[in-house]
Each structure stands twice: as structure tokens, then as C-alpha cells.
Enzyme design. Structure first.
Site, PDB file in Angstrom:
ATOM      1  NE  ARG A  13      -3.186   0.011   3.007  1.00 33.11           N
ATOM      2  CZ  ARG A  13      -3.383   0.398   4.264  1.00 33.11           C
ATOM      3  NH1 ARG A  13      -2.959  -0.364   5.268  1.00 33.11           N
ATOM      4  NH2 ARG A  13      -3.966   1.540   4.529  1.00 33.11           N
TER       5      ARG A  13
ATOM      6  CE  LYS B 192      -3.075  -3.034  13.056  1.00 32.63           C
ATOM      7  NZ  LYS B 192      -4.193  -2.501  12.256  1.00 32.63           N
ATOM      8  CG  ASP B 193      -4.649  -4.515   8.353  1.00 33.65           C
ATOM      9  OD1 ASP B 193      -5.417  -4.296   9.319  1.00 33.65           O
ATOM     10  OD2 ASP B 193      -3.782  -3.710   7.976  1.00 33.65           O
TER      11      ASP B 193
ATOM     12  NE  ARG C  14      -7.481  -4.715  18.835  1.00 34.35           N
ATOM     13  CZ  ARG C  14      -6.690  -3.835  19.423  1.00 34.35           C
ATOM     14  NH1 ARG C  14      -6.516  -3.868  20.734  1.00 34.35           N
ATOM     15  NH2 ARG C  14      -6.057  -2.899  18.729  1.00 34.35           N
ATOM     16  NE  ARG C  15      -5.746   0.204  18.970  1.00 33.79           N
ATOM     17  CZ  ARG C  15      -5.309   0.336  17.728  1.00 33.79           C
ATOM     18  NH1 ARG C  15      -6.050   0.966  16.827  1.00 33.79           N
ATOM     19  NH2 ARG C  15      -4.143  -0.161  17.369  1.00 33.79           N
TER      20      ARG C  15
ATOM     21  NE  ARG D 276     -10.566   4.004   7.945  1.00 33.43           N
ATOM     22  CZ  ARG D 276     -10.822   3.614   6.694  1.00 33.43           C
ATOM     23  NH1 ARG D 276     -12.072   3.423   6.304  1.00 33.43           N
ATOM     24  NH2 ARG D 276      -9.838   3.403   5.844  1.00 33.43           N
TER      25      ARG D 276
ATOM     26  CB  THR E  86      -5.126  11.959   9.227  1.00 41.49           C
ATOM     27  OG1 THR E  86      -4.589  12.173   7.922  1.00 41.49           O
ATOM     28  CG2 THR E  86      -6.527  12.544   9.297  1.00 41.49           C
ATOM     29  NE  ARG E  87      -6.469   6.365  12.237  1.00 45.41           N
ATOM     30  CZ  ARG E  87      -7.111   5.231  12.470  1.00 45.41           C
ATOM     31  NH1 ARG E  87      -7.179   4.751  13.693  1.00 45.41           N
ATOM     32  NH2 ARG E  87      -7.689   4.570  11.489  1.00 45.41           N
TER      33      ARG E  87
ATOM     34  CB  CYS F 296      -9.428  -7.910  10.317  1.00 43.56           C
ATOM     35  SG  CYS F 296      -8.764  -9.208   9.273  1.00 43.56           S
TER      36      CYS F 296
END
Length: 314
Positions: free
Chosen positions: A14, A83-84, A131-132, A149, A154-155, A242
Site C-alpha cells: 500500500r 492484523k489486517d 476492539r479498542r 479513520r 491525520t489521527r 479483523c
């Protein structure tokens, strides 16, 4: 080097900064072994959609396009965040290499250097992970969990610009981006267990490409593969995707009878009202069975209903 290998290995990844950093570590290891490597950026559905991961059915949204590129020969191999990666085997593909895992714990990045216990009631805490969210709500800290997202930058900007009081991210991603400085607390797994496979990478190639698979196998870390095998076996047995509110963390360590795995797992409802935790220990060579048996214990305590209740509507 085998004559069957291409002169230049085309590595699919990616295009995000984190994905490129992850792919770069694999490319560097292959180059150190004498191979020429070219990074090829592939756009996935997860990169294009701005909807929440749970609403677009998060399983596989970051990997399907990469896998297609490997299968149709546009690239020779691909690097995924484990994890993905869906737990079901993919026809024609093999995860030939799983390098040494980064620290899999979650990390809080909050304003003013605050830790979880310091955040005032009502503080806005961002995460894109059910999950979190489930485990944070289960802590009973009266936080306002906000679905977000976007990439790491960005986060983090949502905190620095005052839109949020903090965000929870994977420590591994921050480490790979050289941003450990923004962490205000590495969250204890006793509070929030990481996602199955978090912090680990999977290097995938075509299953009929024996020469390349043999090269990628040299990247493998035995303890990491055993740990993530247990975690992903648990996830598969729970039939959870996932993005399901499932946490699992396996660690390999010397025990009385040699190398053993200690596995912890949690299934929690999105609102945090239900939280089922279990642990197990067993020989490292029984990683898959250990994960499966621990999942069966969770299911026996009602985890199936919790997972089903959190499935996105079709």
C-alpha cells in the site's frame, strides 16, 4: 541466488507512509541478502473508502488488491500487516515469511502528556477499532470514544488541533514511522489486549513459486510465527473478522518443558458491558491447537453471541 528468481523482485505494498515503512524493512532485509527489490504501490479498498472499517466489513479491505496483484503477476510478493490479513487461507498464495515482531501493544497519544487514568470523564478519545473501543469502555473511565479513520498523521493532528483529547494507535506503527515521541502511555495488555497479529508482518507470494518462498522463509522468526499462529487460530475459531472486538496476545518464553506459549484473549461487547477474558499456556509446537482450544473456552462462556452482536449489518 536461484536462476528461477527474477532479476528484480517486485514487492507490492500500500502507498501509505506506514505501509511503505513496513515494506521498506522487508526490502532492506532482502537487499542485504543480495536481491534487488523494487517497491510497487497498490491501492486497496481500505485506502479509498472513508467509511468506518466496521461498516465496510473490515476483513481483507487492505489486502485483497495486493493479493490480486501477486496472483496476476504484477508483483512477485506483498507485505501485509498481519492484523489486517484474513485468517482463511488464500488459494494460490502462501505467507512464506513472518519477520520478528515489533512491540504489539497499543499506545495512547494524548494532549498534555496525559495517561489513560489522567483523562477527565467525558474526554474525547479517537480510534477506528471496535476492539479498542470495547476494551476502553470496559475500563469504566467514562470516556467519549470517537470513531475515526485516516493515516497516523491525520489521527495525531486531531489531537494537536484540539478536536480530540487523545487517540489510541498501535505502538508498532509509531515505531516504524519514528514517532515514538508522541506516545504518552504504552497501554498494559491487562487493560487492552492488542489485535491478533498486531505488530507482525506477513510476506506473501504465490504458493507455486518455490524459489521465492524459500528466500522469504529466511526472513521468518520462529517465536513470532508461533505467537501469531496461536492468535490467528483463535480468531478463526471464533469466526470473527479483523475488525471484531477480539484481542489476543501470545508470548513465547522458556518454560519448565522448553519453549512455551502464554496466550491471553478477550472478547468484549462494543459498549464494554460484557468482557470475557481467558488465558492458556502450552508447548510452542502446539500453537494452532492452543489458539483453537482457548477460543473454544471463550465460546463456552458465551463469546459467540458477543461476536455476532458486533457484526456489521449486511
Amino acid at each position: 541466488m536461484s536462476s528461477q528468481l527474477p532479476a528484480v523482485l517486485r514487492l507490492g505494498t500500500r502507498g501509505s507512509a506506514l505501509a511503505l515503512a513496513q515494506a521498506g524493512t522487508v526490502a532492506d532485509a532482502l537487499r542485504a541478502a543480495g536481491h534487488d527489490v523494487e517497491l510497487v504501490e497498490i491501492t486497496t479498498r481500505g485506502d479509498v473508502s472513508r467509511a468506518s472499517l466496521s461498516s465496510i466489513g473490515g476483513t481483507g479491505v487492505f489486502v485483497a488488491a495486493l493479493r490480486e496483484a501477486v496472483l496476476d503477476g504484477r508483483v512477485d510478493l506483498a507485505v501485509h500487516s498481519l492484523k489486517d490479513l484474513p485468517t482463511a487461507p488464500a488459494d494460490g498464495l502462501v505467507v512464506a515469511g513472518i519477520p520478528l515482531r515489533e512491540d504489539p501493544r497499543d499506545a495512547l497519544c494524548a494532549r498534555d502528556g496525559l495517561k489513560l487514568s489522567d483523562l477527565p470523564p467525558g474526554s474525547r478519545l479517537g480510534t477506528g477499532s471496535p476492539r479498542r473501543e470495547a476494551q476502553l469502555r470496559a475500563l469504566g473511565l467514562d470516556l467519549d470514544i470517537v470513531d475515526i479513520r485516516g493515516n497516523v498523521g491525520t489521527r495525531l493532528a486531531k489531537v494537536s488541533e484540539g478536536e480530540l483529547d487523545g487517540v489510541v494507535l498501535a505502538r508498532a506503527g509509531l515505531a516504524r514511522l519514528g514517532r515514538l515521541d508522541v506516545i504518552t502511555e504504552v497501554i498494559d495488555p491487562l487493560q487492552v489486549l492488542p489485535a491478533p497479529g498486531q505488530g507482525a508482518l506477513g510476506v506473501e507470494c504465490r504458493s507455486d513459486d518455490a524459489d521465492l518462498a524459500a528466500v522469504l522463509a529466511t526472513l521468518d522468526d520462529f517465536g513470532t510465527r508461533a505467537a501469531v499462529t496461536a492468535e490467528r487460530s483463535l480468531l478463526a475459531t471464533l469466526e470473527a473478522g479483523c475488525t471484531a472486538p477480539v484481542g489476543a496476545y501470545a508470548e513465547a518464553a522458556e518454560g519448565e518443558n522448553g519453549l512455551e506459549l502464554y496466550v491471553r484473549a478477550v472478547v468484549a461487547s462494543r459498549d464494554g458491558a460484557v468482557s470475557i477474558r481467558k488465558s492458556a499456556t502450552g508447548p510452542v509446537n502446539r500453537a494452532e491447537q492452543l489458539g483453537r482450544e482457548l477460543a473454544q473456552e471463550l465460546l463456552g462462556d458465551g463469546a459467540g453471541a458477543v461476536v455476532d452482536a458486533n457484526e456489521p449489518a449486511s
